[in-house]
Design a protein around this motif. Structure first.
Motif, short mmCIF file in Angstrom:
data_model
loop_
_atom_site.label_atom_id
_atom_site.label_comp_id
_atom_site.label_asym_id
_atom_site.label_seq_id
_atom_site.Cartn_x
_atom_site.Cartn_y
_atom_site.Cartn_z
N ASN A 109 2.91 5.81 -3.45
CA ASN A 109 4.00 6.65 -3.95
C ASN A 109 4.41 6.23 -5.36
OD1 ASN A 109 5.12 8.45 -1.57
ND2 ASN A 109 4.60 6.46 -0.66
N ASP A 110 3.44 5.65 -6.10
CA ASP A 110 3.65 5.29 -7.51
C ASP A 110 4.87 4.37 -7.70
OD1 ASP A 110 1.43 6.81 -8.30
OD2 ASP A 110 2.68 8.63 -8.39
N ALA B 211 8.99 6.43 -1.08
CA ALA B 211 8.25 5.73 -0.03
C ALA B 211 9.11 5.52 1.21
CB ALA B 211 7.77 4.38 -0.57
N ALA B 212 10.38 5.18 1.00
CA ALA B 212 11.28 4.98 2.13
C ALA B 212 11.55 6.28 2.86
CB ALA B 212 12.59 4.37 1.64
N LYS C 254 0.83 -1.20 0.00
CA LYS C 254 0.00 0.00 0.00
C LYS C 254 0.87 1.26 0.00
CE LYS C 254 -3.93 2.05 2.42
NZ LYS C 254 -3.44 3.43 2.28
N CYS C 255 1.95 1.23 0.80
CA CYS C 255 2.84 2.40 0.87
C CYS C 255 3.50 2.65 -0.47
CB CYS C 255 3.88 2.16 1.97
SG CYS C 255 4.98 3.56 2.26
#
Length: 565
Positions: free
Chosen positions: A534-535, A541-542, A529-530
């Protein structure tokens, strides 16, 4: 003076040292050579036993058929065991190896007792020959495997000597067993081929053997018997009496046996001790559970022999981090480092190394297939290979970040299995972080394309700007991956089931998902999901996930670093 030797012997019964042959029938000294009879008929001389290895021989014995000659000698010799251990010819002379002085003495007495088809006496000893005796190992030529038919006869012979009710096998003086002698089969247990054949038959037919008698077999070493430790693990009683064992160090080769009874009487080693206590102590040092030695009951051994069930080891932890903060820092660093390392160009790794960084590479010291890691071998800095070569040890260290990255670019192109990485933090201080990374990668080009390797890499790093790490020391160890490591490599775990449909992920997305889950500690569903939010931009994302904690940790580290410097 007559001397009785020990162990296997080689005895010359014909010598080139005779300066003047003695002839019969009018053939005196002077011009003519000996006649046909004089060559084969000479008086027996005295036999003297002195030291020095030689062969037993029959002059002009080459003209005789081997089987006829040996069977004829056997028929008139007082020794009923096979007398010939190895037969060959040297010029016109027939030579063979004899086992000991008793056999040699018996052969001395059969000179001119055999008549060939032409009516001539076959000479075995000629006039005034000095027979030289010396204890020595058998020649290598006799270490040949027994024939299949001979092995079957040996197996049948051993079956007759086996007592199933006691699980006992009696091989006492097996070399003179009538069943083997009648078939002209030589089983001499002080020779490797015979001993290994016996152990193989035991392993395949009676591996549960408890008692084994090997007395009177002229054993002077136990190297070839050592295999019995693993192949006959239940052996408790062993009889080695009346052999030729000269030192208790031979027993070291059998130390794995859990013997309770051992017989060594009649061996030279048993006479080396001034008192019985020292003798018992030396033997019990090798076999601590021994209760009877040479037929004498020993006092119970002093010790604590508790039968304790093996402790259950705790499950292995996949990785060890000092804290969640350190975990996030390291995993983010590794994701960025190996995404560059596995790309076609490793030059951007310059930003990851300190100006004075050092790098070294090593592979296993012993390789079953050294060519398999050939591309790494020339730069290997394994200390065991070059412990006495400090110059080469220093030369193989790559100094400065430019040399380090230049060398990394020369290594084979790779693809690391991020999901296989195991991280262990070794040292963590305010100004230094040392951790070990282990995992699996495969090579993607070159001669070893698609070969799987396992690696272990030790990074020593210091804080850097922009919440990063700067490598000051890098040690890489590479080996061939095991079958299990290959089987488990690049297999992304299945996502956690959920009620909502999960779209099918591509291979790069599955690899990114596994890496992000490992880095963040979240399950696969939340990690996916994360990334989707963030595409599928891993770095973004990190950064969102770790940004706050990373910022707090490095702020504290940098403050302490600045304060201490």
């Amino acid at each position: 003076r007559n001397r009785k030797g020990r162990g296997p012997f080689r005895a010359p019964l014909y010598s080139d040292q005779i300066s003047r042959p003695r002839h019969r029938g009018g053939h005196g000294g002077g011009g003519g050579g000996p006649g046909p009879r004089s060559r084969l008929q000479d008086d027996d001389g005295d036999v003297t036993m002195v030291e020095g290895p030689q062969d037993s021989g029959i002059p002009f014995g080459k003209k005789y058929d081997k089987d006829w000659l040996l069977s004829s000698l056997q028929s008139v010799c007082s020794i009923k065991a096979p007398i010939c251990q190895i037969y060959h010819t040297d010029g016109n002379k027939a030579q063979f190896y004899v086992e000991d002085s008793t056999t040699a003495n018996a052969l001395f007495k059969v000179s001119r007792k055999i008549t060939d088809k032409d009516g001539y006496k076959v000479i075995h000893i000629i006039c005034n020959v000095t027979v030289i005796m010396n204890s020595c190992p058998p020649p290598a030529l006799i270490h040949t495997d027994l024939k299949a038919a001979d092995l079957e006869h040996l197996k049948q012979c051993m079956a007759k000597r086996f007592d199933g009710s006691q699980q006992a096998l009696d091989l006492n003086n097996i070399r003179v067993d009538p069943d083997l002698v009648s078939q002209n089969i030589e089983v001499t247990l002080n020779r490797r081929n015979s001993m290994l054949a016996v152990i193989k038959i035991i392993e395949e037919n009676i591996p549960e053997l408890i008692c084994l008698n090997l007395s009177n077999n002229r054993l002077y070493r136990l190297d070839d018997l050592a295999d019995i430790v693993n192949k006959v693990p239940n052996l408790k009683i062993l009889n080695l009496s009346h052999n030729e064992l000269k030192t208790e160090r031979e027993l070291d080769k059998l130390k794995g046996l859990k013997l309770v009874e051992l017989s060594l009487e009649g061996n030279p080693l048993s006479g080396h001790y001034k008192n019985q206590a020292d003798y018992v102590s030396a033997v019990r040092e090798r076999f601590p559970k021994l209760l009877k030695l040479d037929g004498h009951v020993l006092p119970p051994p002093i010790g604590f022999d508790l039968e304790v069930a093996p402790a259950t080891l705790p499950p292995c932890k996949a990785s060890y981090f000092c804290s969640e903060e350190i975990k996030n820092i390291i995993l983010c660093f590794l994701q960025q480092y190996y995404s560059i390392y596995d790309s076609g160009d490793r030059q951007p790794l310059l930003d990851a190394y300190h100006d004075g960084a050092a790098f070294s590479l090593s592979i296993p010291f012993t390789l079953q297939n050294a060519s398999n890691l050939g591309e790494y071998q020339k730069d290997c800095r394994n200390i065991r290979r070059m412990k006495d070569d400090p110059t080469t040890r220093f030369r193989l260290i790559k100094h400065t970040r430019l040399n380090v990255v230049a060398f990394l670019n020369e290594l084979p192109k790779t693809q690391h299995d991020i999901a296989s990485l195991i991280v262990d933090v070794n040292t963590y201080t305010a100004t230094l972080l040392a951790f070990t990374v282990s995992g699996v990668f495969k090579e993607t080009d070159g001669k070893s394309r698609d070969s799987f390797r396992a690696f272990s890499r030790v990074f020593i790093a210091v804080p850097a700007g922009n919440a990063g790490l700067c490598i000051v020391n890098d040690e890489l160890f590479v080996r061939n991956a095991t079958t299990e490591e290959i089987r488990r490599a690049f297999v992304a775990p299945a996502p956690t089931p959920s009620s909502s449909p999960v779209p099918t992920l591509s291979a790069p997305q599955q690899e990114m998902l596994a890496a992000f889950s490992l880095m963040s500690g979240m399950n696969l569903e939340w990690s996916q999901k994360c990334l989707q939010d963030n595409d599928w931009d891993f770095d973004r994302a990190a950064q969102i996930f770790t940004g706050l904690k990373v910022h707090q940790w490095f702020t504290r580290i940098n403050e302490e670093f600045i304060y201490k410097t």
